[in-house]
Design a protein around this motif. Sequence first.
Motif, short mmCIF file in Angstrom:
data_model
loop_
_atom_site.label_atom_id
_atom_site.label_comp_id
_atom_site.label_asym_id
_atom_site.label_seq_id
_atom_site.Cartn_x
_atom_site.Cartn_y
_atom_site.Cartn_z
N ASN A 58 0.71 -0.57 0.40
CA ASN A 58 -0.30 -0.16 0.33
C ASN A 58 0.75 1.60 -0.13
OD1 ASN A 58 -2.91 -0.31 0.15
ND2 ASN A 58 -2.24 -2.06 1.29
N ALA A 117 0.84 3.78 -3.16
CA ALA A 117 1.10 5.26 -2.96
C ALA A 117 2.22 6.34 -3.24
CB ALA A 117 0.19 5.44 -1.15
N VAL A 136 -5.12 10.07 -3.66
CA VAL A 136 -5.12 8.60 -2.83
C VAL A 136 -5.99 8.85 -1.84
CG1 VAL A 136 -2.94 7.19 -3.93
CG2 VAL A 136 -2.78 8.24 -1.63
N LEU A 178 -7.22 7.33 1.66
CA LEU A 178 -6.43 6.73 2.25
C LEU A 178 -8.32 6.16 4.15
CD1 LEU A 178 -3.06 7.51 3.65
CD2 LEU A 178 -3.63 5.85 1.74
N LEU A 206 2.21 11.82 2.95
CA LEU A 206 2.24 11.02 3.40
C LEU A 206 2.61 10.60 5.30
CD1 LEU A 206 3.46 8.47 1.08
CD2 LEU A 206 1.27 8.09 1.84
N ILE A 245 -4.75 1.94 1.18
CA ILE A 245 -5.39 2.46 0.28
C ILE A 245 -7.42 2.21 -0.25
CG2 ILE A 245 -5.24 3.62 -2.06
CD1 ILE A 245 -1.87 2.59 -2.55
#
Length: 191
Positions: free
Chosen positions: A46, A50, A60, A62, A75, A84
Amino acid sequence: MFIISRNFLIKKLYNDKHSVQGLFEGVLNKVFNAVDEDRRMDVGPNRACAEWLLRNGASVKLVNQQEYLSDYNALPKEDCPITIIEVKAVESSISHYGFENFKGCNRISKVIFHKCNFLQNEAMQELSYLKNSLKYLQISSCPDITDNGLLYLQGLKLTTLKISNLPYVENKDTVLDTLKASLPNCNISFS
């Protein structure tokens, strides 16, 4: 060492108005979309996915977030696991070279591809990595997607498929009929 295939060079030189610029963009696109297996092993599928998506201009969503994340530097820290659930690629440079990054991302239920000029038919085939979770797919204004690319979607378990403005789809009615037959529980709009 980075090797460029002869066919890639010929295709880029023949198809692009500004062949040097197009070749340069094509090489960069391949580099930015390359799958880094070591990174996938270190941080999990993931996070690696991302990072790939954000690096190429996609967004994206989450788990436990209301908004799409579009800033790579926003992030969560690497020691914080992420998952995601949605992807929005609008004017993104993602291409099939990176779609293996979707492998192991088992919760992505929605993907939007809009104005993705590097997206080709091979990418549609690679969506099979998401076949167990993907429910909503939009493909619009992606100039290199053709009839063959759309037919790769037959193996998915979609509930919503939105297709529009794909100039190289030649047999729209045939493609639509085939998709309706293979995706009986899917609401398909094709304009």
